[in-house]
Structure formats: structure tokens, C-alpha cells
Design a protein around this motif. Structure first.
Motif, short mmCIF file in Angstrom:
data_model
loop_
_atom_site.label_atom_id
_atom_site.label_comp_id
_atom_site.label_asym_id
_atom_site.label_seq_id
_atom_site.Cartn_x
_atom_site.Cartn_y
_atom_site.Cartn_z
N UNK A 39 59.42 13.88 -37.89
CA UNK A 39 58.49 14.94 -38.32
C UNK A 39 57.46 15.21 -37.22
N UNK A 40 56.93 14.13 -36.65
CA UNK A 40 55.95 14.29 -35.58
C UNK A 40 56.58 14.93 -34.35
N UNK A 41 57.79 14.54 -34.04
CA UNK A 41 58.50 15.13 -32.91
C UNK A 41 58.70 16.63 -33.13
N UNK A 42 59.02 17.01 -34.36
CA UNK A 42 59.22 18.42 -34.69
C UNK A 42 57.92 19.21 -34.51
N UNK A 43 56.80 18.59 -34.89
CA UNK A 43 55.50 19.25 -34.74
C UNK A 43 55.20 19.47 -33.26
N UNK A 44 55.48 18.46 -32.44
CA UNK A 44 55.24 18.59 -31.00
C UNK A 44 56.08 19.72 -30.41
N UNK A 45 57.31 19.80 -30.84
CA UNK A 45 58.19 20.87 -30.35
C UNK A 45 57.67 22.23 -30.77
N UNK A 46 57.16 22.33 -32.00
CA UNK A 46 56.63 23.60 -32.49
C UNK A 46 55.40 24.03 -31.69
N UNK A 47 54.63 23.06 -31.21
CA UNK A 47 53.46 23.37 -30.40
C UNK A 47 53.88 23.90 -29.03
N UNK A 48 55.05 23.47 -28.56
CA UNK A 48 55.56 23.97 -27.29
C UNK A 48 55.73 22.90 -26.24
N UNK A 49 55.55 21.63 -26.63
CA UNK A 49 55.73 20.53 -25.68
C UNK A 49 56.51 19.43 -26.39
N UNK A 50 57.83 19.48 -26.35
CA UNK A 50 58.64 18.52 -27.10
C UNK A 50 58.40 17.07 -26.66
N UNK A 51 58.21 16.20 -27.63
CA UNK A 51 58.17 14.76 -27.40
C UNK A 51 59.20 14.17 -28.34
N UNK A 86 48.93 14.49 -20.95
CA UNK A 86 49.39 15.71 -21.62
C UNK A 86 50.02 15.38 -22.97
N UNK A 87 50.66 14.23 -23.07
CA UNK A 87 51.27 13.85 -24.35
C UNK A 87 50.19 13.46 -25.36
N UNK A 88 49.13 12.82 -24.89
CA UNK A 88 48.02 12.50 -25.80
C UNK A 88 47.43 13.79 -26.37
N UNK A 89 47.30 14.80 -25.52
CA UNK A 89 46.75 16.08 -25.96
C UNK A 89 47.64 16.73 -27.01
N UNK A 90 48.95 16.73 -26.76
CA UNK A 90 49.88 17.36 -27.70
C UNK A 90 49.97 16.55 -28.99
N UNK A 91 50.02 15.24 -28.89
CA UNK A 91 50.08 14.41 -30.09
C UNK A 91 48.84 14.60 -30.96
#
Length: 223
Positions: free
Chosen positions: A42-54, A73-78
Motif C-alpha cells: 500500500x505504501x509503495x503504491x502511494x509512493x508511485x502515485x506521488x511520482x517517485x516509485x519505491x 529523496x526517499x525520506x521526502x517521498x515517504x
């Protein structure tokens, strides 16, 4: 989840400090994810929706401590994905009592470390004129913006009132709000004038406040 103290003067503390910082972020990511009843996917999907897949496996490895690096950058997206701020992941106030701001230093209160990181202490602002200007400008813009919209709402309310007594009250309130708007704009004008006089770039204004700037522009301080 208080971090352990370091051995004073031990250079081996440097990599341990970095590991602790990443561990605090990972624990807070996991805590917030669990709090929201999300899976790692679910969290990975949210990151992808933001535009930076994790990817899910990257998140799982980070939370378990198997991952050796954690890019900023991952801390920012998370943080965005978890509906919080990056600084709340780095310094989980209320969940970690003490942290080391830097290696080879004694632990301090987490809230104190957060203030240091964000530059919220007075010493930092005193040494950074542009930061002081922009903090003051943001506050002045918010006050003026709120005043303008409050006056506009009251003006519409006065226009729509048919009862003479109620309309008179509404018009008096509108006049009071107009004075408040004028004061707020004057304060914003002064802030912008000070910024320009010091040679710093003027921040943009919202459309509702473009009349704050004088048509002939501000005067530059030549002293």
C-alpha cells in the motif's frame, strides 16, 4: 526506543550514528504505516502515485534494517506518502526520547534536535537575514490575505442584507474589517520595503495583494 549513548571520542561511533539515524526513520515509517493499517505494498503504491516509485521490497528491507542506505529523496517521498513531514520521520518526537544530532556528540532531547535541524532557534535566524525576511514576509502575507477575504465576505453579506438595521451593523463590521485590511497591507508593504532595501529578491505576491507594491517600485537603501 531511546538511542544508546556513544563511547565518547570513539571514531567507530560515526557509522553507528548513521545507522541509528536510518533506524529511527525506518521505525517511524513502519509505525506510521501500521497506524494507517497499510501494507508495505500500500505504501509503495502511494509512493508511485506521488511520482517517485519505491518498491515494496525496498520498503520492507528498510524497515527490517537490511538496507544500508536511505536517500534523502526517499525520506521526502515517504513522508508525503504517509501524510507527514520529512522532519517528523527523522526526529520522531514523542516516540524517540533522545537522539544524537551529529556523531561524537552526546544525545539530546529529540525536540531540541528537530529545532536545530529546522533552523528554528534564534541564533540561526539572527545569522540569516534572508530567512528572517522570508519568515516575516510569509506571516505578513497570511495576515493580509485573511484580512482581504474577510472584508470581501463581509461586503457581500452587507449587500445581501435587506433589513436596514442589520445592514447598518454589517456595514460597520465591514468598515472595521477594511481598517484591518489596510493595516495588514501596510505591514506587508513595510516588510517588502525592508527586503528590497537590503538587496534581497522580493517574493511573489498572490493576486489579491498585488496592490501592496507601489507603482513606482521600492527604493533601494544606498547607505
Amino acid at each position: 526506543m531511546t538511542q544508546n549513548c556513544f563511547d565518547d571520542g570513539d571514531e567507530d561511533d560515526v557509522p553507528e550514528w548513521a545507522d541509528r539515524v536510518m533506524a529511527d526513520v525506518a521505525r517511524e515509517v513502519r509505525r506510521r504505516r501500521k497506524e494507517m493499517k497499510w501494507s508495505a505494498q500500500d505504501l509503495a503504491d502511494r509512493c508511485e502515485a506521488i511520482g517517485f516509485p519505491i518498491p515494496r521490497n525496498v520498503i520492507a528491507n528498510m524497515e527490517s534494517g537490511r538496507r544500508a542506505v536511505l536517500p534523502l529523496v526517499e525520506v521526502m517521498v515517504l513522508a508525503e506518502a504517509l501524510y507527514t513531514h520529512p522532519i517528523r520521520l527523522i526526529y520522531p518526537v514523542g516516540y524517540v526520547e533522545e537522539v544524537q544530532q551529529l556523531p561524537l556528540t552526546y544525545p539530546v532531547d529529540t525536540a531540541q534536535a528537530m529545532s536545530w535541524f529546522a533552523g528554528l532557534n534564534e541564533d540561526f535566524r539572527a545569522d540569516h537575514r534572508m530567512l528572517r525576511h522570508h519568515v516575516a514576509h510569509r506571516t505578513a502575507v497570511e495576515r493580509a490575505f485573511f484580512a482581504v477575504h474577510s472584508e470581501e465576505r463581509q461586503r457581500r453579506a452587507a449587500e445581501s442584507t435587506v433589513d436596514d438595521i442589520e445592514q447598518a451593523k454589517a456595514l460597520r463590521t465591514q468598515a472595521d474589517l477594511a481598517e484591518r485590511t489596510a493595516r495588514a497591507k501596510a505591514e506587508l508593504y513595510q516588510v517588502r520595503s525592508d527586503i528590497y532595501a537590503d538587496g534581497d529578491p522580493l517574493p511573489d505576491l498572490p493576486d489579491e495583494l498585488v496592490d501592496v507594491d507601489p507603482p513606482e517600485g521600492y527604493e533601494r537603501d544606498t547607505d
